[in-house]
Write an enzyme that holds these catalytic residues in place. Structure first.
Site, PDB file in Angstrom:
ATOM      1  CG  HIS A   1      28.252  33.885  47.958  1.00  0.00           C
ATOM      2  ND1 HIS A   1      28.316  33.922  49.327  1.00  0.00           N
ATOM      3  CD2 HIS A   1      28.943  34.963  47.511  1.00  0.00           C
ATOM      4  CE1 HIS A   1      29.017  34.998  49.684  1.00  0.00           C
ATOM      5  NE2 HIS A   1      29.398  35.649  48.607  1.00  0.00           N
TER       6      HIS A   1
ATOM      7  CE  LYS B   1      28.138  39.224  50.027  1.00  0.00           C
ATOM      8  NZ  LYS B   1      29.072  38.864  51.063  1.00  0.00           N
TER       9      LYS B   1
ATOM     10  N   GLY C   1      33.295  40.256  54.241  1.00  0.00           N
ATOM     11  CA  GLY C   1      32.638  41.182  55.157  1.00  0.00           C
ATOM     12  C   GLY C   1      33.394  41.443  56.451  1.00  0.00           C
TER      13      GLY C   1
ATOM     14  CD  GLU D   1      33.152  35.881  46.973  1.00  0.00           C
ATOM     15  OE1 GLU D   1      33.181  37.103  46.807  1.00  0.00           O
ATOM     16  OE2 GLU D   1      32.130  35.268  47.312  1.00  0.00           O
TER      17      GLU D   1
ATOM     18  CB  SER E   1      37.574  42.493  52.848  1.00  0.00           C
ATOM     19  OG  SER E   1      36.727  42.003  53.880  1.00  0.00           O
TER      20      SER E   1
ATOM     21  CD  GLU F   1      27.332  35.887  52.234  1.00  0.00           C
ATOM     22  OE1 GLU F   1      26.481  36.333  51.443  1.00  0.00           O
ATOM     23  OE2 GLU F   1      28.331  36.551  52.597  1.00  0.00           O
TER      24      GLU F   1
ATOM     25  CG  ASN G   1      26.800  38.941  45.973  1.00  0.00           C
ATOM     26  OD1 ASN G   1      25.589  39.152  45.944  1.00  0.00           O
ATOM     27  ND2 ASN G   1      27.336  37.938  46.653  1.00  0.00           N
TER      28      ASN G   1
HETATM   29  P1  13P Z   1      32.552  41.719  50.859  1.00  0.00           P
HETATM   30  O1  13P Z   1      33.180  42.448  49.672  1.00  0.00           O
HETATM   31  O2  13P Z   1      31.481  42.511  51.530  1.00  0.00           O
HETATM   32  O3  13P Z   1      33.596  41.193  51.784  1.00  0.00           O
HETATM   33  O4  13P Z   1      31.800  40.429  50.255  1.00  0.00           O
HETATM   34  C1  13P Z   1      32.452  39.607  49.355  1.00  0.00           C
HETATM   35  C2  13P Z   1      31.474  38.665  48.780  1.00  0.00           C
HETATM   36  O5  13P Z   1      30.998  37.765  49.456  1.00  0.00           O
HETATM   37  C3  13P Z   1      31.066  38.885  47.383  1.00  0.00           C
HETATM   38  O6  13P Z   1      30.338  37.795  46.888  1.00  0.00           O
END
Ligand code: 13P
Length: 245
Positions: free
Chosen positions: A92, A11, A168, A162, A207, A94, A9
């Site tokens: 997601h 983002k 992150g 997740e 992560s 976010e 992803n």
């Molecule tokens: P990270 O791998 O940067 O922690 O992000 C995970 C994520 O939100 C994937 O959708």
């Protein structure tokens, strides 16, 4: 047997120049032992699909529940498919946090994706406060029940667990904590979908990096990963693909 899936992803990252990473990834892993999916920002879906030429799958990061209409700035599942996507991430954390997406909205988006023949990657995850208060399985159970549409099958829906606090941050749950949630999700799917439940891929996200991928992939009911930051660089994502495949 469930086919393992390494999903990236991007983002809100990536410009046209970033597509060289996709070329490098495909060159370094011409015959991966798992499915590989990259979800760039919508601006790059068509161009990435052109580079990928079916060698890896390309997906969107969100879609609207409707096919078309007066929804400025939104993108429909049909548009993603038209641009060359085969998958779309929905729900997601976010999007849930930044855009107020409820389970019902996520479920409608997933249903719209399925109606267009896209595979929906439905995301679930508890916040740190929810984990600290012992509510993780209750939260995940409610999100799963509310976000996965009735029409879902193992071939059309992928579930990504997740934990919000692991995204992150460089922090990950213990392997036992990942197993607990993934086993729980499988059990809930069995209750709802019966034998079909065994076909759903369950991804861990948060992560994931080359250094922890192999141990996470060895966990019960982990069928792959949804990778954020480490999917941006071909070397890192390639190492994760190699750990899975
Ligand atoms: P990270 O791998 O940067 O922690 O992000 C995970 C994520 O939100 C994937 O959708």
């Amino acid at each position: 047997m469930r086919k393992k899936l390494a999903a990236g992803n991007w983002k809100m990252n990536g410009l046209t120049a970033s597509l060289t990473e996709v070329e490098a990834l495909i060159a370094a892993h011409p015959a991966p032992g798992c499915e590989v999916l990259l979800c760039p920002p919508a601006t790059l879906v068509a161009a990435m699909a052109g580079v990928a030429k079916g060698r890896i799958a390309v997906g969107g990061q969100d879609c609207h529940a409707k096919v078309s209409g007066a929804h400025t700035g939104d993108i429909s599942a049909q548009m993603l498919k038209d641009a060359g996507a085969s998958h779309v991430i929905v729900g997601h954390s976010e999007r849930r946090a930044d855009h107020g997406e409820t389970d019902a909205i996520v479920c409608a988006k997933a249903a719209a994706a399925l109606a267009e023949g896209l595979i929906a990657v439905v995301c679930l995850g508890e916040t740190e406060a929810e984990r600290d208060s012992g509510a993780t399985l209750t939260v995940i159970g409610a999100q799963l029940a509310g976000s996965v549409p009735e029409a879902a099958t193992g071939a059309t829906v992928v579930i990504a667990y997740e934990p919000v606090w692991a995204i992150g941050t460089g922090r990950t749950p213990t392997l036992d904590q990942i197993a607990e949630v993934h086993d729980f999700i499988r059990g809930e799917l069995v209750k709802r979908f019966g034998t079909e439940a065994e076909g759903f891929r369950l991804l861990y996200g948060g992560s994931v990096k080359p250094s922890n991928a192999a141990e996470i992939f060895a966990v019960s009911n982990v069928d792959g990963a949804l990778v954020g930051g480490a999917s941006l660089k071909a070397a890192d994502f390639g190492a994760i693909i190699a750990a899975l495949g």
